[in-house]
Write a protein that holds these residues in place. Structure first.
Motif, mmCIF file in Angstrom:
data_model
loop_
_atom_site.group_PDB
_atom_site.id
_atom_site.type_symbol
_atom_site.label_atom_id
_atom_site.label_comp_id
_atom_site.label_asym_id
_atom_site.label_seq_id
_atom_site.Cartn_x
_atom_site.Cartn_y
_atom_site.Cartn_z
ATOM 1 N N PRO A 1 1.183 -1.158 0.093
ATOM 2 C CA PRO A 1 0.097 0.067 0.061
ATOM 3 C C PRO A 1 0.775 1.158 -0.058
ATOM 4 N N SER A 2 0.433 2.319 -0.664
ATOM 5 C CA SER A 2 1.083 3.623 -0.571
ATOM 6 C C SER A 2 0.135 4.792 0.295
ATOM 7 N N SER A 3 0.455 5.757 0.889
ATOM 8 C CA SER A 3 -0.184 6.676 1.596
ATOM 9 C C SER A 3 -0.077 7.742 0.530
ATOM 10 N N ASP A 4 0.931 7.896 -0.196
ATOM 11 C CA ASP A 4 1.321 9.332 -1.085
ATOM 12 C C ASP A 4 1.806 8.525 -2.264
ATOM 13 N N MET A 5 0.987 8.040 -3.420
ATOM 14 C CA MET A 5 1.478 7.582 -4.503
ATOM 15 C C MET A 5 2.559 8.412 -5.045
ATOM 16 N N ASP A 6 2.359 9.611 -5.141
ATOM 17 C CA ASP A 6 3.424 10.493 -5.950
ATOM 18 C C ASP A 6 4.759 10.444 -5.404
ATOM 19 N N ALA A 7 4.728 10.484 -3.976
ATOM 20 C CA ALA A 7 5.857 10.282 -3.039
ATOM 21 C C ALA A 7 6.725 9.068 -3.472
ATOM 22 N N SER A 8 5.749 8.007 -3.287
ATOM 23 C CA SER A 8 6.014 6.456 -3.636
ATOM 24 C C SER A 8 6.829 6.607 -5.151
ATOM 25 N N ILE A 9 6.200 6.924 -6.003
ATOM 26 C CA ILE A 9 6.672 6.844 -7.395
ATOM 27 C C ILE A 9 7.982 7.608 -7.407
ATOM 28 N N ASP A 10 8.208 8.751 -6.961
ATOM 29 C CA ASP A 10 9.381 9.458 -6.795
ATOM 30 C C ASP A 10 10.413 8.835 -6.067
ATOM 31 N N PHE A 11 10.261 8.199 -5.153
ATOM 32 C CA PHE A 11 11.368 7.180 -4.262
ATOM 33 C C PHE A 11 11.558 6.129 -5.211
ATOM 34 N N TYR A 12 10.791 5.248 -5.565
ATOM 35 C CA TYR A 12 11.221 4.016 -6.225
ATOM 36 C C TYR A 12 11.901 4.485 -7.633
ATOM 37 N N THR A 13 11.568 5.467 -8.258
ATOM 38 C CA THR A 13 12.060 5.702 -9.456
ATOM 39 C C THR A 13 13.536 6.630 -9.345
ATOM 40 N N THR A 14 13.793 7.224 -8.102
ATOM 41 C CA THR A 14 15.098 7.985 -8.021
ATOM 42 C C THR A 14 16.106 7.158 -7.170
ATOM 43 N N MET A 15 15.542 6.074 -6.117
ATOM 44 C CA MET A 15 16.200 5.581 -5.274
ATOM 45 C C MET A 15 16.575 4.177 -5.659
ATOM 46 N N THR A 16 15.851 3.790 -6.618
ATOM 47 C CA THR A 16 16.047 2.291 -6.850
ATOM 48 C C THR A 16 16.139 2.351 -8.645
ATOM 49 N N ALA B 1 -0.359 0.432 -4.440
ATOM 50 C CA ALA B 1 -1.727 0.493 -4.364
ATOM 51 C C ALA B 1 -2.268 1.818 -3.432
ATOM 52 N N GLU B 2 -2.555 2.783 -3.833
ATOM 53 C CA GLU B 2 -2.964 3.821 -3.047
ATOM 54 C C GLU B 2 -4.785 3.829 -3.173
ATOM 55 N N PHE B 3 -5.187 3.639 -2.038
ATOM 56 C CA PHE B 3 -6.577 3.500 -1.998
ATOM 57 C C PHE B 3 -7.368 5.074 -1.738
ATOM 58 N N THR B 4 -8.250 5.600 -2.163
ATOM 59 C CA THR B 4 -9.010 6.709 -2.147
ATOM 60 C C THR B 4 -9.233 6.935 -0.409
ATOM 61 N N SER B 5 -9.793 5.901 -0.027
ATOM 62 C CA SER B 5 -10.345 6.037 1.234
ATOM 63 C C SER B 5 -9.344 6.038 2.213
ATOM 64 N N GLU B 6 -8.016 5.871 1.952
ATOM 65 C CA GLU B 6 -7.110 5.656 2.873
ATOM 66 C C GLU B 6 -5.821 6.547 2.597
ATOM 67 N N ARG B 7 -5.956 7.396 1.465
ATOM 68 C CA ARG B 7 -5.068 8.453 0.878
ATOM 69 C C ARG B 7 -4.418 9.180 2.042
ATOM 70 N N GLY B 8 -3.273 9.328 2.659
ATOM 71 C CA GLY B 8 -2.894 10.074 3.526
ATOM 72 C C GLY B 8 -2.587 9.472 4.847
ATOM 73 N N HIS B 9 -3.071 8.201 4.875
ATOM 74 C CA HIS B 9 -3.002 7.138 6.188
ATOM 75 C C HIS B 9 -1.959 6.164 5.755
ATOM 76 N N ARG B 10 -0.989 6.222 6.438
ATOM 77 C CA ARG B 10 0.037 4.985 6.335
ATOM 78 C C ARG B 10 -0.787 3.534 6.883
ATOM 79 N N GLN B 11 -0.464 2.782 6.131
ATOM 80 C CA GLN B 11 -0.938 1.180 6.313
ATOM 81 C C GLN B 11 0.044 0.493 7.086
ATOM 82 N N PRO B 12 -0.176 -0.689 7.626
ATOM 83 C CA PRO B 12 0.933 -1.145 8.325
ATOM 84 C C PRO B 12 1.892 -1.699 7.441
ATOM 85 N N ILE B 13 3.212 -1.635 8.025
ATOM 86 C CA ILE B 13 4.266 -1.874 7.136
ATOM 87 C C ILE B 13 4.642 -3.421 7.338
ATOM 88 N N MET B 14 5.547 -3.959 6.421
ATOM 89 C CA MET B 14 6.166 -5.028 6.767
ATOM 90 C C MET B 14 6.893 -5.123 7.955
#
Length: 152
Positions: free
Chosen positions: A13-28, A61-74
């Protein structure tokens, strides 16, 4: 054509898809290969560029109802592993992560089969391990791949 079951992806899950895309495409080394969205949210698939024969995909996956709320992590040890060709690549990633404030494990040599590693955290707190000389692909190829003489 698919003839047997196959390992294809890991989904997070992603709480902020734009931040996640930026992280994964620049850091990995991952690039966006597909995006989908509807009223329920957005899905992004990331993979290695050009990896078409045996692709493996990270699904965010960024769910509209959960946007901005972190989900449990691994769990604390759980992580996504990326093997790098050179030891210096691990140091380079660690330096960029340190500057970005997301370095999770400093670079360190660990006993075989782990190798030289560091880890970073994505915007949701999931751990991404970068290793050199862990030989994950090499081990699997030695098990099931063609003999070295036949591959040349």
């Amino acid at each position: 054509m698919l003839t047997q079951a196959r390992w294809t992806h890991v989904a997070l899950p992603s709480s902020d898809m734009d931040a996640s895309i930026d992280f994964y495409t620049t850091m990995t080394p991952l690039v966006v290969v597909a995006t989908r969205g509807d009223e329920l949210g957005r899905i992004v698939w990331l993979s290695n560029a050009g990896q078409w024969q045996e692709p493996f995909v990270l699904v965010l996956a960024e769910f509209t109802s959960e946007r901005g709320h972190r989900q449990p992590i691994m769990a604390p040890f759980a992580h996504i592993g990326i093997e790098l060709p050179d030891r210096a690549d691990v140091d380079e990633i660690a330096g960029r992560a340190r500057a970005a404030g997301c370095l999770h494990w400093e670079p360190q040599d660990l006993p075989d089969p782990v190798g030289y590693i560091c880890a970073v955290t994505d915007p949701d707190g999931n751990v991404i391990e970068f290793s050199h000389n862990q030989r994950v692909y090499q081990t699997v190829r030695e098990l099931w791949g063609p003999p070295v003489s036949a591959a040349r």
